[in-house]
Design a protein around this motif. Sequence first.
Motif, PDB file in Angstrom:
ATOM      1  N   LYS A   1       0.809  -1.230   0.000  1.00  0.00           N
ATOM      2  CA  LYS A   1       0.000   0.000   0.000  1.00  0.00           C
ATOM      3  C   LYS A   1       0.840   1.277   0.000  1.00  0.00           C
ATOM      4  N   VAL A   2       2.180   1.164   0.048  1.00  0.00           N
ATOM      5  CA  VAL A   2       2.989   2.385   0.093  1.00  0.00           C
ATOM      6  C   VAL A   2       2.879   3.147  -1.224  1.00  0.00           C
ATOM      7  N   GLU A   3       3.090   4.454  -1.132  1.00  0.00           N
ATOM      8  CA  GLU A   3       3.085   5.288  -2.343  1.00  0.00           C
ATOM      9  C   GLU A   3       4.331   5.000  -3.148  1.00  0.00           C
ATOM     10  N   THR A   4       4.182   4.944  -4.485  1.00  0.00           N
ATOM     11  CA  THR A   4       5.313   4.658  -5.359  1.00  0.00           C
ATOM     12  C   THR A   4       5.497   5.761  -6.397  1.00  0.00           C
TER      13      THR A   4
ATOM     14  N   HIS B   1      13.408   2.827 -13.224  1.00  0.00           N
ATOM     15  CA  HIS B   1      12.601   1.915 -12.409  1.00  0.00           C
ATOM     16  C   HIS B   1      11.218   2.501 -12.145  1.00  0.00           C
ATOM     17  N   GLU B   2      10.208   1.668 -12.325  1.00  0.00           N
ATOM     18  CA  GLU B   2       8.820   2.045 -12.032  1.00  0.00           C
ATOM     19  C   GLU B   2       8.401   1.426 -10.698  1.00  0.00           C
ATOM     20  N   ASN B   3       7.370   1.972 -10.086  1.00  0.00           N
ATOM     21  CA  ASN B   3       6.750   1.396  -8.888  1.00  0.00           C
ATOM     22  C   ASN B   3       7.713   1.304  -7.699  1.00  0.00           C
ATOM     23  N   VAL B   4       8.561   2.320  -7.557  1.00  0.00           N
ATOM     24  CA  VAL B   4       9.532   2.379  -6.464  1.00  0.00           C
ATOM     25  C   VAL B   4       8.891   3.129  -5.290  1.00  0.00           C
ATOM     26  N   PRO B   5       8.924   2.555  -4.078  1.00  0.00           N
ATOM     27  CA  PRO B   5       8.363   3.273  -2.938  1.00  0.00           C
ATOM     28  C   PRO B   5       9.000   4.652  -2.759  1.00  0.00           C
ATOM     29  N   LYS B   6       8.143   5.672  -2.513  1.00  0.00           N
ATOM     30  CA  LYS B   6       8.641   7.036  -2.281  1.00  0.00           C
ATOM     31  C   LYS B   6       9.543   7.074  -1.057  1.00  0.00           C
ATOM     32  N   THR B   7       9.137   6.366  -0.005  1.00  0.00           N
ATOM     33  CA  THR B   7       9.980   6.182   1.183  1.00  0.00           C
ATOM     34  C   THR B   7      10.495   4.745   1.116  1.00  0.00           C
ATOM     35  N   PRO B   8      11.821   4.551   1.064  1.00  0.00           N
ATOM     36  CA  PRO B   8      12.340   3.194   0.907  1.00  0.00           C
ATOM     37  C   PRO B   8      11.814   2.223   1.977  1.00  0.00           C
ATOM     38  N   VAL B   9      11.424   1.040   1.522  1.00  0.00           N
ATOM     39  CA  VAL B   9      11.049  -0.054   2.424  1.00  0.00           C
ATOM     40  C   VAL B   9      12.281  -0.953   2.489  1.00  0.00           C
TER      41      VAL B   9
END
Length: 172
Positions: free
Chosen positions: A145-148, A154-162
């Motif tokens: 569910k994190v924002e990407t 790279h696509e669909n990368v979390p805005k805040t790194p997981v």
Amino acid sequence: MTETANPVVTLETSLGTVKIELWKDKAPQTVDNFLRYVREGFYDGTVFHRVIDDFMIQGGGLTPDMKPKKTHQPIKNEASKELKNLRGTIAMARTNLVNSATSQFFINVVDNPFLDHRDKTPPGYGYAVFGQVTEGMEVVDAIRKVETRAVGGHENVPKTPVVIQKVTVDAP
């Protein structure tokens, strides 16, 4: 927790802990490959770099600044018609080449039958499932569910790194 002869690993992430039973009895080469990376500490400090809410979360190869880590040689694809890409299973990520998986893996957040080996496809065509989340599916759901965003190529990368902070082998 049920008794098992299969290895269990713990992924400590920045969003919580996930336990995964690895099916050494069903995908021995894939599990041995994954455990090699775990024992080397390879996954520690990597990120879930591809997160798609209605598909899967992928990690195990890039640092938080999206730099790839050096991996070992690719392994043979152990995709099997008996092992399905169902919600909560872990599978090896790869390129379009069948035998190209190295360190990256993904956890299915929904059933993804289109990733499975089928009788009418060449041997090993599917994505090799090698385990199942046994605890922490709520953490997987939080990650999905994190924002990407897009970063570089790279696509669909979390805005805040997981971040995958640490991966350990619990048993046996």
